[in-house]
Design an enzyme around this catalytic site. Structure first.
Site, PDB file in Angstrom:
ATOM      1  N   ALA A  11       0.839  -1.356  -0.151  1.00  0.00           N
ATOM      2  CA  ALA A  11       0.369   0.136  -0.149  1.00  0.00           C
ATOM      3  C   ALA A  11       0.417   1.155   0.156  1.00  0.00           C
ATOM      4  CB  ALA A  11      -0.667  -0.066   0.720  1.00  0.00           C
ATOM      5  N   ARG A  17      -0.821   8.756 -10.706  1.00  0.00           N
ATOM      6  CA  ARG A  17      -1.855   8.707 -12.345  1.00  0.00           C
ATOM      7  C   ARG A  17      -2.956   9.049 -11.684  1.00  0.00           C
ATOM      8  NH1 ARG A  17      -0.706   2.116 -13.891  1.00  0.00           N
ATOM      9  NH2 ARG A  17      -0.087   2.235 -12.054  1.00  0.00           N
ATOM     10  N   GLN A  84       7.897   1.266   3.881  1.00  0.00           N
ATOM     11  CA  GLN A  84       8.952   1.525   2.390  1.00  0.00           C
ATOM     12  C   GLN A  84       9.160   3.116   2.228  1.00  0.00           C
ATOM     13  OE1 GLN A  84       7.224   1.267  -1.283  1.00  0.00           O
ATOM     14  NE2 GLN A  84       8.953   0.340  -2.785  1.00  0.00           N
ATOM     15  N   GLY A  89       8.775   0.583  -6.247  1.00  0.00           N
ATOM     16  CA  GLY A  89       8.501  -1.243  -7.128  1.00  0.00           C
ATOM     17  C   GLY A  89       7.988  -1.793  -6.407  1.00  0.00           C
ATOM     18  N   ASP A 116      -4.750  -1.236  -3.971  1.00  0.00           N
ATOM     19  CA  ASP A 116      -5.461  -0.719  -5.200  1.00  0.00           C
ATOM     20  C   ASP A 116      -6.957  -2.060  -5.737  1.00  0.00           C
ATOM     21  OD1 ASP A 116      -4.150  -2.023  -6.830  1.00  0.00           O
ATOM     22  OD2 ASP A 116      -3.649  -0.625  -7.459  1.00  0.00           O
ATOM     23  N   ARG A 342     -27.445  18.712  13.727  1.00  0.00           N
ATOM     24  CA  ARG A 342     -25.886  18.675  14.028  1.00  0.00           C
ATOM     25  C   ARG A 342     -24.771  17.611  14.683  1.00  0.00           C
ATOM     26  NH1 ARG A 342     -25.209  24.568  13.837  1.00  0.00           N
ATOM     27  NH2 ARG A 342     -23.076  24.431  14.655  1.00  0.00           N
ATOM     28  N   LYS A 360     -28.190  21.617  17.355  1.00  0.00           N
ATOM     29  CA  LYS A 360     -26.876  21.254  17.883  1.00  0.00           C
ATOM     30  C   LYS A 360     -26.480  20.945  18.717  1.00  0.00           C
ATOM     31  CE  LYS A 360     -23.277  24.096  19.121  1.00  0.00           C
ATOM     32  NZ  LYS A 360     -22.858  24.406  19.187  1.00  0.00           N
ATOM     33  N   ASN A 386     -43.135  20.987  25.445  1.00  0.00           N
ATOM     34  CA  ASN A 386     -42.914  21.534  24.615  1.00  0.00           C
ATOM     35  C   ASN A 386     -42.708  22.598  23.349  1.00  0.00           C
ATOM     36  OD1 ASN A 386     -45.579  20.511  22.264  1.00  0.00           O
ATOM     37  ND2 ASN A 386     -45.814  23.164  22.512  1.00  0.00           N
ATOM     38  N   ARG A 449     -42.581  40.177  27.836  1.00  0.00           N
ATOM     39  CA  ARG A 449     -42.469  41.417  26.542  1.00  0.00           C
ATOM     40  C   ARG A 449     -42.998  42.812  27.420  1.00  0.00           C
ATOM     41  NH1 ARG A 449     -48.554  38.570  25.649  1.00  0.00           N
ATOM     42  NH2 ARG A 449     -48.143  35.996  25.459  1.00  0.00           N
TER      43      ARG A 449
HETATM   44  C1  UD1 Z   1       1.007  -4.252 -10.858  1.00  0.00           C
HETATM   45  C2  UD1 Z   1       1.392  -5.726 -11.519  1.00  0.00           C
HETATM   46  C3  UD1 Z   1       0.822  -5.903 -12.911  1.00  0.00           C
HETATM   47  C4  UD1 Z   1      -0.392  -6.107 -12.696  1.00  0.00           C
HETATM   48  C5  UD1 Z   1      -1.765  -5.063 -11.906  1.00  0.00           C
HETATM   49  C6  UD1 Z   1      -2.960  -5.960 -11.334  1.00  0.00           C
HETATM   50  C7  UD1 Z   1       3.421  -5.177 -11.039  1.00  0.00           C
HETATM   51  C8  UD1 Z   1       5.023  -4.763 -11.458  1.00  0.00           C
HETATM   52  N1  UD1 Z   1       2.983  -5.064 -11.737  1.00  0.00           N
HETATM   53  O1  UD1 Z   1       1.188  -2.637 -11.680  1.00  0.00           O
HETATM   54  O2  UD1 Z   1       1.298  -6.994 -13.186  1.00  0.00           O
HETATM   55  O3  UD1 Z   1      -0.910  -5.880 -13.716  1.00  0.00           O
HETATM   56  O4  UD1 Z   1      -0.690  -5.182 -10.599  1.00  0.00           O
HETATM   57  O5  UD1 Z   1      -3.294  -4.957 -10.976  1.00  0.00           O
HETATM   58  O6  UD1 Z   1       3.666  -5.969  -9.793  1.00  0.00           O
HETATM   59  N2  UD1 Z   1       3.266  -0.275  -4.233  1.00  0.00           N
HETATM   60  C9  UD1 Z   1       4.635   0.033  -3.187  1.00  0.00           C
HETATM   61  N3  UD1 Z   1       5.747   0.277  -3.602  1.00  0.00           N
HETATM   62  C10 UD1 Z   1       5.992   1.219  -4.686  1.00  0.00           C
HETATM   63  C11 UD1 Z   1       4.919   0.146  -5.818  1.00  0.00           C
HETATM   64  C12 UD1 Z   1       3.571  -0.172  -6.068  1.00  0.00           C
HETATM   65  O7  UD1 Z   1       3.754  -0.562  -2.250  1.00  0.00           O
HETATM   66  O8  UD1 Z   1       7.189   1.287  -4.356  1.00  0.00           O
HETATM   67  C13 UD1 Z   1       1.775  -0.911  -4.118  1.00  0.00           C
HETATM   68  C14 UD1 Z   1       0.543  -0.072  -4.372  1.00  0.00           C
HETATM   69  O9  UD1 Z   1       0.621   0.464  -3.393  1.00  0.00           O
HETATM   70  C15 UD1 Z   1      -0.593  -0.888  -4.972  1.00  0.00           C
HETATM   71  C16 UD1 Z   1       0.266  -2.051  -5.854  1.00  0.00           C
HETATM   72  O10 UD1 Z   1       1.408  -1.277  -4.802  1.00  0.00           O
HETATM   73  O11 UD1 Z   1      -1.732  -1.051  -3.970  1.00  0.00           O
HETATM   74  C17 UD1 Z   1       0.505  -1.886  -7.311  1.00  0.00           C
HETATM   75  O12 UD1 Z   1       0.885  -0.985  -7.599  1.00  0.00           O
HETATM   76  P1  UD1 Z   1       0.444  -0.657  -9.294  1.00  0.00           P
HETATM   77  O13 UD1 Z   1       1.977   0.818  -9.166  1.00  0.00           O
HETATM   78  O14 UD1 Z   1      -0.633  -0.009  -8.819  1.00  0.00           O
HETATM   79  O15 UD1 Z   1       0.698  -1.624  -9.844  1.00  0.00           O
HETATM   80  P2  UD1 Z   1       0.595  -1.376 -11.426  1.00  0.00           P
HETATM   81  O16 UD1 Z   1       1.240  -1.076 -12.367  1.00  0.00           O
HETATM   82  O17 UD1 Z   1      -1.363  -1.995 -11.006  1.00  0.00           O
HETATM   83 CA    CA Z   2      -2.584  -1.041  -9.896  1.00  0.00          CA
END
Ligand code: UD1
Ligand code: CA
Length: 468
Positions: A11, A17, A84, A89, A116, A342, A360, A386, A449
């Protein structure tokens, strides 16, 4: 093989994007951060399997927001967190987990899930793990599916002992045509992870360490092709978030209908996924019900009500156009039409709040009534009192808020103001049109009043006639 598993939820991604600064894992989907859906599924899987399981969530980008998420999480005790530092990656993210939580090396299996994909459920985890368990020679399995639009996903390239995964950016024209794609959910033997993870390189188009490199033609790996892509729908863009948000809310409404809730028009409501509604309740079109709202049995919610983080007990009625936030409504109470409750408000059983009434941070006792056009702030109103039309608690002096206390069985006539801080006792009576500045004891009559004046025949001085 043994019986223990480390479940790692990735995560930490920036969510480039998505074009927003919020970490993608915390993007809200139907009222909950994306990561929470995956955490829920992992907790269910861990609980219902016979495995010794531990859940680790790898987070990174925007530490401040993630720390706040973590510190306030209701399931904090069911998971561990790993950081991380740089988002290099998915393979680097898994490394971060083993660095911060080295006990994960001791588990027989490692299940990797991405944060995700909020439609994932315990059932996909089970199926994937079963496949691994039944084939002891395998070192890893990956969930895959076929999709007409494979854009953005890693492609499954069959060959050798199993398959490998090529990311879209690195795929050639022919590979891009492949419709079987990687869902990014894997079960691996931890021993395989241990021998390969450190060797993964970042020599690819993204310059990232890909976790998908754990799957190569020379390894005994297997893809488990799922029939439906829905549970794996990944969110990379705001358009995908909108699509999955809708699917998540549809799922919540379908479940509520199965559980006995009547929606007069189920396609015209916005109900978030943690909302609870009891059997026999009826929800009219156009309602928005959000957050941790809990609605009891036999409740009526008429059209166009907005209800957030509120609790409504059985047989209460929330009439059209009412707005409730952080409020408690007890059984048989009636709210609205067009009332506003509220935060910090509690409306007692059988009580009534009528149209154009704002309440509130106030507590109304059983059977109390405020039926029309009033403002009640920082007040307590006792049982069966009332309050007439057009009543105002003047609670604010420009700098501070003050309290109003009204006892039980008291009657307040229409168009009165009370200047807080003030106390009005039980069984008291306040005459209509009064401005009350001094407290009134039990059983007393209060009037504030100016006396009425009548001047016989004097009206003609004031009546104006239009000259023609
Ligand atoms: C990834 C897969 C892809 C797959 C797709 C499905 C890889 C290289 N690719 O691509 O093959 O089809 O998911 O949805 O794994 N994350 C980290 N640290 C990082 C990068 C990412 O924790 O440095 C986490 C993100 O928060 C996310 C997950 O890893 O929850 C996937 O990362 P994301 O960048 O969405 O990978 P995709 O390009 O979707
Ligand atoms: Ca993804």
């Amino acid at each position: 093989m043994g019986n223990s598993i480390g479940i790692v939820i990735l995560a930490a991604g920036k969510g480039t994007r998505m074009k927003t600064d919020t970490p993608k894992a915390l993007a809200m989907c139907a009222g909950k951060p994306l990561v929470d859906y995956v955490v829920d599924a992992a907790i269910k899987f861990a609980k219902n399997s016979s495995l010794k399981a531990e859940i680790g969530v790898v987070v990174g980008h925007r530490k401040d927001l993630l720390e706040n998420w973590w510190n306030t999480h209701s399931m904090k005790s069911s998971m561990k967190i790993a950081w991380q530092k740089e988002q290099n990656g998915t393979a680097d993210a898994l490394k971060a987990c083993f660095n911060d939580l080295p006990q994960f090396w001791t588990y027989d299996y490692t299940l990797v899930a991405c944060a995700d994909t909020p439609l994932i459920t315990e059932s996909e985890f089970n199926k994937l793990f079963q496949m691994m368990k039944e084939n002891p020679d395998l070192v890893g399995v990956a969930a895959t599916f076929e999709t007409e639009v494979p854009t953005g996903y890693g492609r499954i390239i069959e060959g050798g002992k199993g398959f490998k995964i090529v990311e879209e950016k690195d795929a050639d024209e022919n590979q891009r045509k492949i419709k079987e794609v990687n869902s990014a959910f894997y079960v691996l033997k931890t021993s395989h992870v241990k021998s390969v993870l450190g060797q993964i390189s970042n020599k690819n188009k993204s310059g990232e360490f890909y976790l998908t490199d754990l799957f190569q033609h020379e390894y005994s790996v297997k893809s488990v092709k799922f029939k439906s892509e829905t549970p794996f729908l990944g969110i990379n863009t705001l358009a995908q978030l909108a699509q999955v948000d809708q699917l998540t809310r549809d799922k919540a409404v379908q479940k509520l209908m199965i559980d006995g809730v009547r929606f007069l028009n189920p396609t015209q409501v916005y109900i978030e996924s943690d909302v609870e509604i009891g059997v026999g309740s009826v929800i009219y079109p156009g309602c928005t019900i959000m957050g941790k709202t809990k609605i009891g049995t036999g409740v009526l919610v008429e059209s166009n009500c907005f209800i957030k983080n509120s609790s409504i007990s059985e047989n209460a009625e929330i009439l059209a156009g009412s707005y409730l936030e952080g409020a408690v409504v007890l059984d048989n109470a009636t709210i609205g039409p067009m009332a506003r409750l509220r935060p910090g408000t509690e409306i007692g059983p059988d009580a009534k709040i009528g149209n154009f009434v704002e309440v509130k941070k106030s507590k109304l006792g059983r059977g109390a009534k405020v039926s029309h056009l009033s403002y009640i702030g920082d007040a307590e109103i006792g049982e069966n009192s009332n309050i007439g039309c057009g009543f105002i608690t003047c609670n604010y002096d420009g700098a501070n808020k003050h309290k109003t206390k009204i006892g039980s069985n008291t009657f307040i006539g229409s168009d009165c103001q009370v200047i807080a801080p003030i106390e009005i006792g039980n069984d008291a009576f306040i005459a209509a049109g009064s401005t009350i500045t001094k407290s009134i004891p039990d059983g007393a009559f209060g009037i504030g009043r100016s006396p009425q004046v009548i001047k016989e025949g004097a009206a003609k001085k004031f009546l104006k006639t239009k000259k023609t």
